[in-house]
Design a protein around this motif. Structure first.
Motif, short mmCIF file in Angstrom:
data_model
loop_
_atom_site.label_atom_id
_atom_site.label_comp_id
_atom_site.label_asym_id
_atom_site.label_seq_id
_atom_site.Cartn_x
_atom_site.Cartn_y
_atom_site.Cartn_z
N ARG A 46 -15.71 1.86 -0.15
CA ARG A 46 -15.05 2.46 -1.30
C ARG A 46 -15.33 3.95 -1.32
NH1 ARG A 46 -15.17 0.20 -7.38
NH2 ARG A 46 -13.66 1.66 -8.22
N ILE B 134 -16.92 -3.27 -4.23
CA ILE B 134 -15.71 -4.03 -4.52
C ILE B 134 -15.80 -5.37 -3.80
CG2 ILE B 134 -14.30 -1.99 -4.90
CD1 ILE B 134 -13.12 -2.35 -2.14
N SER C 235 -14.98 6.75 -3.84
CA SER C 235 -14.68 6.92 -5.26
C SER C 235 -15.85 7.59 -5.95
CB SER C 235 -14.42 5.54 -5.88
OG SER C 235 -14.28 5.65 -7.28
N GLN D 83 -6.83 -6.36 -0.95
CA GLN D 83 -6.95 -7.80 -0.72
C GLN D 83 -5.61 -8.38 -0.26
OE1 GLN D 83 -9.92 -10.02 -1.12
NE2 GLN D 83 -8.47 -10.98 0.29
N GLY E 206 0.82 -1.22 0.00
CA GLY E 206 0.00 0.00 0.00
C GLY E 206 0.84 1.25 0.00
N ALA F 150 -6.10 1.61 0.77
CA ALA F 150 -5.40 1.24 -0.45
C ALA F 150 -6.10 1.88 -1.63
CB ALA F 150 -5.38 -0.29 -0.62
N LYS F 151 -5.34 2.15 -2.70
CA LYS F 151 -5.93 2.76 -3.89
C LYS F 151 -6.57 1.74 -4.81
CE LYS F 151 -2.99 6.82 -4.13
NZ LYS F 151 -2.08 7.60 -4.95
N GLU F 152 -6.16 0.49 -4.69
CA GLU F 152 -6.67 -0.55 -5.60
C GLU F 152 -7.21 -1.73 -4.80
OE1 GLU F 152 -3.45 -1.57 -8.18
OE2 GLU F 152 -3.13 0.52 -8.77
N GLU F 153 -8.24 -2.35 -5.36
CA GLU F 153 -8.88 -3.50 -4.73
C GLU F 153 -7.89 -4.64 -4.51
OE1 GLU F 153 -12.52 -6.48 -6.00
OE2 GLU F 153 -12.54 -4.43 -6.75
N THR F 154 -7.04 -4.90 -5.49
CA THR F 154 -6.07 -6.00 -5.36
C THR F 154 -5.04 -5.73 -4.27
OG1 THR F 154 -4.74 -5.05 -7.14
CG2 THR F 154 -6.29 -6.78 -7.76
N VAL F 155 -4.66 -4.47 -4.11
CA VAL F 155 -3.72 -4.11 -3.05
C VAL F 155 -4.37 -4.30 -1.68
CG1 VAL F 155 -2.37 -2.23 -2.03
CG2 VAL F 155 -2.44 -2.51 -4.52
#
Length: 130
Positions: free
Chosen positions: A105, A113, A107, A79, A50, A72-77
């Motif tokens: 989220r 997500i 956004s 997770q 992150g 975190a900026k991204e869903e995968t990060v």
């Protein structure tokens, strides 16, 4: 250390059992030890994961009492952060409760997500009280 405890019930007390770890309820060391324990756990688990920049500072978490917020900026990060936190948490004999864990989220895209703990999706919320 030979500590023994009993549980007081309406109908009397349970038999005495030996405790192997922990501090007594109400002990002034309890919050300090919890903070040290949880800080070590999160630092170890989230090292290098992150990169949420707020005012020129990298901030991965916000903590209050026994609550933890991951950013975190991204869903995968996110997770990946959760997976690592669970993995390291098990080494520290700590668990995350799926029922108490939520994902929010922030956004312009209002879509939910999908973040999982032990193959169970976390509930998406629009706000939380902290």
């Amino acid at each position: 250390m030979d500590q023994r405890v009993k549980v007081r019930l309406d109908r009397g007390e349970t038999r005495s059992v030996q405790t192997g770890k922990g501090v007594r309820q109400g002990c002034c060391l309890s919050p300090i030890l919890f903070n040290l324990y949880s800080e070590c756990l999160t630092k170890e688990a989230l090292d290098g994961l992150g990169a949420f920049n707020i005012g020129g500072k990298i901030i991965q978490t916000m903590k209050f009492a026994d609550d933890l917020v991951l950013k975190a900026k991204e869903e995968t990060v996110l997770q990946g952060m959760i997976d690592k936190l669970i993995e390291i948490g098990r080494c520290y004999d700590m668990e995350m409760h799926v029922e108490k864990t939520k994902v929010m989220r922030i956004s312009r895209q209002p879509s939910p997500i999908t973040v999982m703990i032990d193959q169970k999706p976390l509930e998406n919320v629009e706000y939380f009280k902290y």
